[in-house]
Design an enzyme around this catalytic site. Structure first.
Site, PDB file in Angstrom:
ATOM      1  CE1 TYR A  24      -3.401   2.838   0.802  1.00  0.00           C
ATOM      2  CE2 TYR A  24      -2.033   3.293   2.713  1.00  0.00           C
ATOM      3  CZ  TYR A  24      -3.057   3.651   1.863  1.00  0.00           C
ATOM      4  OH  TYR A  24      -3.728   4.832   2.060  1.00  0.00           O
ATOM      5  CD  GLU A  46      -7.645   7.442   5.773  1.00  0.00           C
ATOM      6  OE1 GLU A  46      -7.573   7.344   7.014  1.00  0.00           O
ATOM      7  OE2 GLU A  46      -6.706   7.122   5.021  1.00  0.00           O
ATOM      8  CD1 TRP A  54      -3.534   2.140   5.923  1.00  0.00           C
ATOM      9  CD2 TRP A  54      -5.609   2.944   6.052  1.00  0.00           C
ATOM     10  NE1 TRP A  54      -4.090   2.082   4.663  1.00  0.00           N
ATOM     11  CE2 TRP A  54      -5.368   2.568   4.713  1.00  0.00           C
ATOM     12  CE3 TRP A  54      -6.856   3.468   6.379  1.00  0.00           C
ATOM     13  CZ2 TRP A  54      -6.309   2.695   3.702  1.00  0.00           C
ATOM     14  CZ3 TRP A  54      -7.808   3.596   5.365  1.00  0.00           C
ATOM     15  CH2 TRP A  54      -7.536   3.213   4.059  1.00  0.00           C
TER      16      TRP A  54
END
Length: 192
Positions: A24, A46, A54
């Site tokens: 990522y 988010e 995350w």
């Protein structure tokens, strides 16, 4: 990116040690993104991160995409109570009723802006004058005056779970700000 290169590059410390986080970081995080629908998806993801990491969201991203019908705003805006209950039972996502309901409201807000002829991508990028803000990459704030202003504007548009800290993480993810560490191999690639 070839596995051997992934293993040898210097990256931001938060991404190390988890192959999905590394991929990522190396391919997506901080790369300027302007597509409105994809920006909206990232804002939704988010918002689910609030109070979590995350990494938790990233490892469930495919589950979110499946559960939320590919993040098609028109489809999500039409969700009713039965769909909310179905989502509350889905182990592939974060089962937080307030965040699920906020996603539906956020789809409606996104579509309202679209119906008014306002492009979501241009709207969010206008807060950084259409250009990536390059920070020092060492002192990384949780929020900034810009994320506070964008948060306030999103809330005025009807968006929920878009506090200034969530919005700043969104801005980092979509390349509105470049917070890659100075030693990170991706730092030079994170500007619009």
């Amino acid at each position: 990116m070839p596995q051997s290169l992934q293993d040898t590059i210097t990256r931001c410390a938060w991404a190390n040690g988890d192959p999905l986080m590394e991929a990522y970081h190396d391919v997506e995080w901080g790369v300027p993104l302007h597509d409105s629908r994809t920006l909206w998806e990232m804002l939704v993801l988010e918002s689910f991160q609030a109070g979590l990491s995350w990494r938790t969201i990233l490892h469930r991203r495919d589950g979110f995409r499946r559960a939320f019908d590919g993040f098609v705003p028109d489809t999500i805006a039409a969700y009713g109570p039965d769909k909310v209950e179905e989502l509350m039972q889905d182990p592939g996502i974060i089962r937080a009723r307030a965040k699920i309901e906020a996603t539906i409201d956020n789809a409606k807000a996104y579509l309202r802006m679209q119906a008014e002829g306002r492009d979501f991508g241009r709207f969010v990028w206008s807060f950084v004058n259409g250009k990536t803000v390059v920070n020092d990459g060492i002192t990384v704030p949780a929020q900034t005056e810009t994320s506070q202003a964008l948060s306030k504007a999103l809330k005025a548009e009807g968006f929920k779970f878009v506090g200034p800290t969530i919005v700043y993480a969104f801005m980092q993810a979509v390349g509105m700000v470049n917070d890659h560490h100075p030693d990170c191999a991706r730092r030079a690639n994170g500007t619009s």
